[in-house]
Design a protein around this motif. Sequence first.
Motif, PDB file in Angstrom:
ATOM      1  N   ALA A 199       0.832  -1.212   0.000  1.00 19.49           N
ATOM      2  CA  ALA A 199       0.000   0.000   0.000  1.00 19.49           C
ATOM      3  C   ALA A 199       0.861   1.255   0.000  1.00 19.49           C
ATOM      4  O   ALA A 199       0.553   2.237  -0.696  1.00 19.49           O
ATOM      5  N   MET A 200       1.965   1.243   0.747  1.00 17.52           N
ATOM      6  CA  MET A 200       2.816   2.428   0.815  1.00 17.52           C
ATOM      7  C   MET A 200       3.586   2.655  -0.486  1.00 17.52           C
ATOM      8  O   MET A 200       3.818   3.796  -0.890  1.00 17.52           O
ATOM      9  N   LEU A 201       3.994   1.580  -1.142  1.00 18.61           N
ATOM     10  CA  LEU A 201       4.693   1.735  -2.419  1.00 18.61           C
ATOM     11  C   LEU A 201       3.760   2.320  -3.479  1.00 18.61           C
ATOM     12  O   LEU A 201       4.194   3.053  -4.373  1.00 18.61           O
ATOM     13  N   THR A 202       2.482   1.996  -3.356  1.00 21.91           N
ATOM     14  CA  THR A 202       1.480   2.591  -4.259  1.00 21.91           C
ATOM     15  C   THR A 202       1.259   4.064  -3.918  1.00 21.91           C
ATOM     16  O   THR A 202       1.126   4.906  -4.808  1.00 21.91           O
ATOM     17  N   ARG A 203       1.252   4.367  -2.631  1.00 22.05           N
ATOM     18  CA  ARG A 203       1.009   5.750  -2.198  1.00 22.05           C
ATOM     19  C   ARG A 203       2.199   6.652  -2.494  1.00 22.05           C
ATOM     20  O   ARG A 203       2.035   7.840  -2.785  1.00 22.05           O
ATOM     21  N   TYR A 204       3.413   6.102  -2.410  1.00 22.86           N
ATOM     22  CA  TYR A 204       4.629   6.907  -2.613  1.00 22.86           C
ATOM     23  C   TYR A 204       5.456   6.346  -3.772  1.00 22.86           C
ATOM     24  O   TYR A 204       6.598   5.913  -3.584  1.00 22.86           O
ATOM     25  N   PRO A 205       4.917   6.354  -4.971  1.00 25.16           N
ATOM     26  CA  PRO A 205       5.641   5.767  -6.103  1.00 25.16           C
ATOM     27  C   PRO A 205       6.950   6.500  -6.381  1.00 25.16           C
ATOM     28  O   PRO A 205       6.987   7.728  -6.430  1.00 25.16           O
ATOM     29  N   GLY A 206       8.030   5.737  -6.503  1.00 27.76           N
ATOM     30  CA  GLY A 206       9.324   6.313  -6.832  1.00 27.76           C
ATOM     31  C   GLY A 206       9.994   7.071  -5.709  1.00 27.76           C
ATOM     32  O   GLY A 206      11.064   7.659  -5.910  1.00 27.76           O
ATOM     33  N   GLN A 207       9.393   7.078  -4.506  1.00 27.17           N
ATOM     34  CA  GLN A 207       9.938   7.872  -3.404  1.00 27.17           C
ATOM     35  C   GLN A 207      10.582   7.044  -2.303  1.00 27.17           C
ATOM     36  O   GLN A 207      11.216   7.600  -1.410  1.00 27.17           O
ATOM     37  N   VAL A 208      10.409   5.723  -2.352  1.00 21.25           N
ATOM     38  CA  VAL A 208      10.894   4.867  -1.262  1.00 21.25           C
ATOM     39  C   VAL A 208      12.299   4.374  -1.573  1.00 21.25           C
ATOM     40  O   VAL A 208      12.509   3.528  -2.442  1.00 21.25           O
ATOM     41  N   ASP A 209      13.276   4.918  -0.859  1.00 26.31           N
ATOM     42  CA  ASP A 209      14.672   4.523  -1.041  1.00 26.31           C
ATOM     43  C   ASP A 209      15.101   3.451  -0.049  1.00 26.31           C
ATOM     44  O   ASP A 209      16.071   2.742  -0.290  1.00 26.31           O
ATOM     45  N   GLY A 210      14.398   3.352   1.077  1.00 24.35           N
ATOM     46  CA  GLY A 210      14.781   2.380   2.088  1.00 24.35           C
ATOM     47  C   GLY A 210      13.583   1.919   2.887  1.00 24.35           C
ATOM     48  O   GLY A 210      12.590   2.637   3.023  1.00 24.35           O
ATOM     49  N   ILE A 211      13.688   0.695   3.406  1.00 26.03           N
ATOM     50  CA  ILE A 211      12.642   0.123   4.263  1.00 26.03           C
ATOM     51  C   ILE A 211      13.320  -0.443   5.502  1.00 26.03           C
ATOM     52  O   ILE A 211      14.143  -1.365   5.396  1.00 26.03           O
ATOM     53  N   LEU A 212      13.012   0.126   6.650  1.00 21.61           N
ATOM     54  CA  LEU A 212      13.536  -0.412   7.894  1.00 21.61           C
ATOM     55  C   LEU A 212      12.531  -1.423   8.436  1.00 21.61           C
ATOM     56  O   LEU A 212      11.486  -1.046   8.951  1.00 21.61           O
ATOM     57  N   ALA A 213      12.835  -2.693   8.263  1.00 17.57           N
ATOM     58  CA  ALA A 213      12.002  -3.759   8.817  1.00 17.57           C
ATOM     59  C   ALA A 213      12.639  -4.216  10.122  1.00 17.57           C
ATOM     60  O   ALA A 213      13.847  -4.447  10.184  1.00 17.57           O
ATOM     61  N   ALA A 214      11.827  -4.360  11.158  1.00 22.05           N
ATOM     62  CA  ALA A 214      12.362  -4.631  12.493  1.00 22.05           C
ATOM     63  C   ALA A 214      12.743  -6.087  12.721  1.00 22.05           C
ATOM     64  O   ALA A 214      13.366  -6.410  13.727  1.00 22.05           O
ATOM     65  N   ASN A 215      12.364  -6.985  11.804  1.00 20.78           N
ATOM     66  CA  ASN A 215      12.909  -8.347  11.873  1.00 20.78           C
ATOM     67  C   ASN A 215      12.962  -8.949  10.477  1.00 20.78           C
ATOM     68  O   ASN A 215      12.457  -8.373   9.499  1.00 20.78           O
ATOM     69  N   ASP A 216      13.585 -10.109  10.369  1.00 24.31           N
ATOM     70  CA  ASP A 216      13.834 -10.683   9.055  1.00 24.31           C
ATOM     71  C   ASP A 216      12.572 -11.186   8.376  1.00 24.31           C
ATOM     72  O   ASP A 216      12.466 -11.148   7.149  1.00 24.31           O
ATOM     73  N   GLY A 217      11.624 -11.675   9.154  1.00 22.56           N
ATOM     74  CA  GLY A 217      10.378 -12.132   8.554  1.00 22.56           C
ATOM     75  C   GLY A 217       9.660 -10.999   7.845  1.00 22.56           C
ATOM     76  O   GLY A 217       9.194 -11.144   6.704  1.00 22.56           O
ATOM     77  N   MET A 218       9.578  -9.851   8.512  1.00 21.35           N
ATOM     78  CA  MET A 218       8.930  -8.691   7.893  1.00 21.35           C
ATOM     79  C   MET A 218       9.775  -8.117   6.767  1.00 21.35           C
ATOM     80  O   MET A 218       9.237  -7.590   5.794  1.00 21.35           O
ATOM     81  N   ALA A 219      11.103  -8.226   6.886  1.00 19.72           N
ATOM     82  CA  ALA A 219      11.971  -7.789   5.788  1.00 19.72           C
ATOM     83  C   ALA A 219      11.668  -8.592   4.535  1.00 19.72           C
ATOM     84  O   ALA A 219      11.566  -8.044   3.427  1.00 19.72           O
TER      85      ALA A 219
END
Length: 342
Positions: A199-219
Amino acid sequence: MAEGTIGLLLPEAQTARYEASDRPTFVSVVDRRCPGCTVLYANAGQDAAAQLQQAESMLAQGADVLVLDAVDTVAAVGIAVQAKRLGAQVIAYDRFVDGADYYVSYDYEFIGFLLGSALVGAVKERVDERAEARADDGPDGSDDGRPGVLLVHGSATEPNALAIAAGTRRALEGEDIDVLAEHFTPDWSPDKATEWTEAMLTRYPGQVDGILAANDGMAGGAIAAAKAAGLDPVPVTTGQDGELAAVQRIIAGDQYMTVYKATDQQAQTAAELAVRVLRGEDPRASVVIEGVPTMLLAPRAVAAADVQHVIVDGRVYSTEQICVPAYEAACERAGLIGQEES
């Protein structure tokens, strides 16, 4: 000769470490240190009410020590109260429980700081590389503006998730990076992390340079969402727990890093502590947190360059486990295999 009974209560099985590392290491150490001890085990499946029943059952069976990784740390206070009433001691494991006799864990705010610091450094490096590439293409290459990141936290009901989030924000404070959105993920669910990231990648197209996932499963969930959105390369993505799948993603270049916690060391520390407490000893702790004697262990940040000396040399996973056919080429590029043949 029977010495006593130790109960091990783990919170869920979605995170691979609990059944793959924590449980077998704990049981093995108790068996070795105290052959006359009985170990009772239960996994709550992320159900706080079920964990309470499991603890009550263990206490009814005469458990002298409960090693408790709480599903819900507020509800788990009731377990500590019941244990104390029956003369049993409680070792809070991984998550702090008010009223416990001991606590064995990691510094989770520091883990969040490691995640945030790694994300900041990698995002800045990638943005700089893009800027250089655009400059090489000619005067049209203009700056895209401040880089943006998504923060995929753990469960809002879990103190460790809140501590990680606090450490993350500390690392991001004052940096020239926009937090586009952040989300506390119920149950640390990879599926829910995937849905939110989509949903966030759709909301912010071309703007997401990084994703901080708090554990490996969510990563893994966030990376799957980025790939489904056609992003190549995927945004810089962090994780935590040092899961085998995460190490493979790091070698392949899909995940930037993980924070490895030596869960076998944590389980070993808790098992040895449980045996000593059972035998009436009064072990010394390294620190006291909210009145509870605590043993804190040190985590390690692991990027691609660290896999050999931290993961392979540390005997966390072998090259045979990491470099299955799908990852052979990536392992060769990383120098994990193929060097002897060259």
